[in-house]
Design a protein around this motif. Structure first.
Motif, PDB file in Angstrom:
ATOM      1  N   MET A 144     -22.967  16.497 -13.571  1.00 53.26           N
ATOM      2  CA  MET A 144     -22.924  16.628 -15.021  1.00 53.26           C
ATOM      3  C   MET A 144     -24.008  17.609 -15.478  1.00 53.26           C
ATOM      4  O   MET A 144     -25.118  17.608 -14.956  1.00 53.26           O
ATOM      5  CB  MET A 144     -23.143  15.276 -15.693  1.00 53.26           C
ATOM      6  CG  MET A 144     -22.032  14.271 -15.393  1.00 53.26           C
ATOM      7  SD  MET A 144     -20.444  14.726 -16.121  1.00 53.26           S
ATOM      8  CE  MET A 144     -19.434  13.351 -15.591  1.00 53.26           C
ATOM      9  N   SER A 176     -15.719  13.618 -24.094  1.00 52.53           N
ATOM     10  CA  SER A 176     -16.795  14.356 -23.433  1.00 52.53           C
ATOM     11  C   SER A 176     -18.054  13.506 -23.326  1.00 52.53           C
ATOM     12  O   SER A 176     -19.139  14.034 -23.111  1.00 52.53           O
ATOM     13  CB  SER A 176     -17.106  15.654 -24.189  1.00 52.53           C
ATOM     14  OG  SER A 176     -16.010  16.532 -24.146  1.00 52.53           O
ATOM     15  N   HIS A 177     -17.906  12.208 -23.503  1.00 50.22           N
ATOM     16  CA  HIS A 177     -19.022  11.287 -23.361  1.00 50.22           C
ATOM     17  C   HIS A 177     -19.194  10.927 -21.892  1.00 50.22           C
ATOM     18  O   HIS A 177     -18.279  11.112 -21.082  1.00 50.22           O
ATOM     19  CB  HIS A 177     -18.795  10.040 -24.209  1.00 50.22           C
ATOM     20  CG  HIS A 177     -17.491   9.328 -23.944  1.00 50.22           C
ATOM     21  ND1 HIS A 177     -16.260   9.942 -24.105  1.00 50.22           N
ATOM     22  CD2 HIS A 177     -17.211   8.057 -23.524  1.00 50.22           C
ATOM     23  CE1 HIS A 177     -15.295   9.078 -23.806  1.00 50.22           C
ATOM     24  NE2 HIS A 177     -15.853   7.935 -23.439  1.00 50.22           N
ATOM     25  N   SER A 178     -20.360  10.411 -21.532  1.00 52.38           N
ATOM     26  CA  SER A 178     -20.628  10.104 -20.127  1.00 52.38           C
ATOM     27  C   SER A 178     -20.693   8.613 -19.833  1.00 52.38           C
ATOM     28  O   SER A 178     -20.751   8.215 -18.667  1.00 52.38           O
ATOM     29  CB  SER A 178     -21.944  10.773 -19.686  1.00 52.38           C
ATOM     30  OG  SER A 178     -23.011  10.371 -20.521  1.00 52.38           O
ATOM     31  N   PRO A 207     -16.970  15.474 -18.050  1.00 47.15           N
ATOM     32  CA  PRO A 207     -16.817  14.010 -18.054  1.00 47.15           C
ATOM     33  C   PRO A 207     -15.371  13.554 -17.880  1.00 47.15           C
ATOM     34  O   PRO A 207     -15.079  12.674 -17.058  1.00 47.15           O
ATOM     35  CB  PRO A 207     -17.380  13.605 -19.416  1.00 47.15           C
ATOM     36  CG  PRO A 207     -18.379  14.669 -19.739  1.00 47.15           C
ATOM     37  CD  PRO A 207     -17.761  15.933 -19.221  1.00 47.15           C
ATOM     38  N   SER A 208     -14.445  14.129 -18.639  1.00 48.36           N
ATOM     39  CA  SER A 208     -13.046  13.686 -18.533  1.00 48.36           C
ATOM     40  C   SER A 208     -12.388  14.200 -17.260  1.00 48.36           C
ATOM     41  O   SER A 208     -11.421  13.602 -16.775  1.00 48.36           O
ATOM     42  CB  SER A 208     -12.246  14.150 -19.762  1.00 48.36           C
ATOM     43  OG  SER A 208     -12.322  15.543 -19.916  1.00 48.36           O
ATOM     44  N   ASP A 228     -14.256  11.709 -14.340  1.00 50.68           N
ATOM     45  CA  ASP A 228     -14.371  10.252 -14.484  1.00 50.68           C
ATOM     46  C   ASP A 228     -13.077   9.698 -15.079  1.00 50.68           C
ATOM     47  O   ASP A 228     -12.757   9.949 -16.238  1.00 50.68           O
ATOM     48  CB  ASP A 228     -15.561   9.920 -15.382  1.00 50.68           C
ATOM     49  CG  ASP A 228     -15.928   8.442 -15.362  1.00 50.68           C
ATOM     50  OD1 ASP A 228     -15.017   7.607 -15.164  1.00 50.68           O
ATOM     51  OD2 ASP A 228     -17.109   8.117 -15.561  1.00 50.68           O
ATOM     52  N   ILE A 236     -13.465   7.758 -18.327  1.00 48.61           N
ATOM     53  CA  ILE A 236     -13.601   8.584 -19.532  1.00 48.61           C
ATOM     54  C   ILE A 236     -12.219   9.072 -19.975  1.00 48.61           C
ATOM     55  O   ILE A 236     -11.906   9.097 -21.177  1.00 48.61           O
ATOM     56  CB  ILE A 236     -14.540   9.776 -19.280  1.00 48.61           C
ATOM     57  CG1 ILE A 236     -15.948   9.285 -18.931  1.00 48.61           C
ATOM     58  CG2 ILE A 236     -14.571  10.711 -20.492  1.00 48.61           C
ATOM     59  CD1 ILE A 236     -16.643   8.530 -20.028  1.00 48.61           C
TER      60      ILE A 236
END
Length: 290
Positions: free
Chosen positions: A1, A70-72, A194-195, A198, A201
Motif C-alpha cells: 500500500m 479506496s479505504h484500507s 486497496p480494492s 483486498d 474492500i
C-alpha cells in the motif's frame, strides 16, 4: 500500500461501532474545524494539496478515508448505503465531539453530504460542495451502469485490475473525465490498490455501489430548502459530469448558498486546482464565521 502523504497530518483510527475508519488530523486544535468527504474510489489523499493551505490559515482539518473503495480497513458490518455512510460521518463528528463543523465534499462525497445535511445536520456549521452529484445525477450518465454491474460476479475485480493500465486510467469510465491533469502515479496507486488487493474492500465497494440510487439525492433535494446554514458551491466550469446548471439548481434550492466558479478543472477540483479551492474554503469559513 502507498503511504498517505505526511501533509495530511497525524494518522488515527476511530471505532464507530459498526467499523473503524482511518483519519488524518492537522492544524491548530482551537481552529475552525473542517472535515473532508471524498468520493468513490479515492481516499483522504484527494485533499493532500488542500490541507496544507487550510492549516496555514489556522483551520483544524480532518481528512478521512471513507469506505468508498479506496479505504484500507474493511467495514463488513457497516451500513454502506448512501444514508448509512452519511450516518458514519455524523457518528465521527459525535465521537470526536466536533461542533460547528465545515464539511467539504467532492464528487460522490457531495451526494452523501446532502443526505447528511437533511438527515443529521446538528453538528454542521457550514458546507462546501465542490462539483458533485445532486438531484437525478447520482451517478452521472458516464458512471450510471456501475450499480447494475456491481451485481455481476467478478466485475469489480476485473475493473480494478484493468485500471492499472495507464491508457485505461485516461478513459471516461476511469479518471479521464474527472481529472483534467494526470494524477501522480503514487496517488493513483493509493486510490486503486486497496480494492485491487483486498477482497474485503471490494465487498465493501460492491455494497456501496448496489445502494447508489438517485432516490437518495432526490429525497435530500426535497428537504434541502429547510437547511439554513451557509453553503458554498465551488464548481468547475469545465466539469464533464456535473454541469454548472446543477450547481445553479442547488443554489436555488438552498436558503443560504453562494456559487463560485473555478476554471481549468474537471470534477476533481482538489486534484486540478487545489490552491484555488483551498482559498475559497478559507475565505468562506472566515467570511461566514466559525
Amino acid at each position: 500500500m502507498t503511504p498517505h502523504p505526511a501533509a495530511l497530518g497525524t494518522p488515527h483510527e476511530l471505532d464507530l461501532g459498526t467499523g473503524t475508519v482511518r483519519y488524518f488530523e492537522n492544524g491548530p486544535t482551537q481552529g475552525p474545524v473542517v472535515v473532508f468527504v471524498h468520493g468513490l474510489l479515492v481516499n483522504a489523499d484527494l485533499w493532500r494539496d488542500v490541507v496544507p493551505d487550510a492549516v496555514a490559515a489556522g483551520l483544524h482539518t480532518f481528512a478521512v478515508d471513507w469506505p468508498l473503495g479506496s479505504h484500507s480497513i474493511p467495514m463488513p458490518h457497516a451500513d454502506l448505503t448512501p444514508p448509512g455512510v452519511a450516518d458514519l460521518i455524523a457518528d465521527l463528528l459525535e465521537r470526536l465531539d466536533l461542533d460547528d463543523v465545515t464539511i467539504v465534499a467532492n464528487d460522490t462525497g457531495g451526494a452523501i453530504t446532502q443526505v447528511l445535511m437533511t438527515r443529521r445536520p446538528e453538528r454542521i456549521g457550514r458546507v462546501v460542495l465542490a462539483s458533485c452529484d445532486a438531484f437525478e445525477r447520482f451517478f452521472p450518465p458516464t458512471f450510471a451502469p456501475l450499480p447494475r454491474l456491481a451485481h455481476v460476479p467478478g466485475f469489480l475485480a476485473l475493473l480494478t485490475q484493468a485500471v492499472r493500465i495507464k491508457a485505461v486510467q485516461g478513459l471516461p469510465i476511469a479518471f479521464g473525465w474527472v481529472a483534467k491533469r494526470d494524477i501522480p502515479p503514487e496517488t493513483v496507486r493509493s486510490y486503486l490498490a486497496p480494492s485491487r488487493h483486498d477482497r474485503a474492500i471490494r465487498k465493501d465497494l460492491t455494497r456501496f455501489l448496489k445502494g447508489v440510487n438517485k432516490k437518495h439525492t432526490l429525497a435530500a433535494a426535497e428537504k434541502l430548502p429547510a437547511f439554513d446554514k451557509p453553503v458554498l458551491l465551488a464548481w468547475a466550469t469545465e466539469d464533464k459530469l456535473f454541469p454548472v446548471s446543477l450547481a445553479e439548481r442547488l443554489a436555488d434550492a438552498l436558503q443560504n448558498a453562494s456559487l463560485v466558479l473555478i476554471d481549468d478543472s474537471y470534477t476533481f477540483i482538489p486534484e486540478d486546482k487545489p490552491a484555488e479551492l483551498a482559498a475559497h474554503i478559507i475565505e468562506f469559513v472566515t467570511r461566514v464565521g466559525a
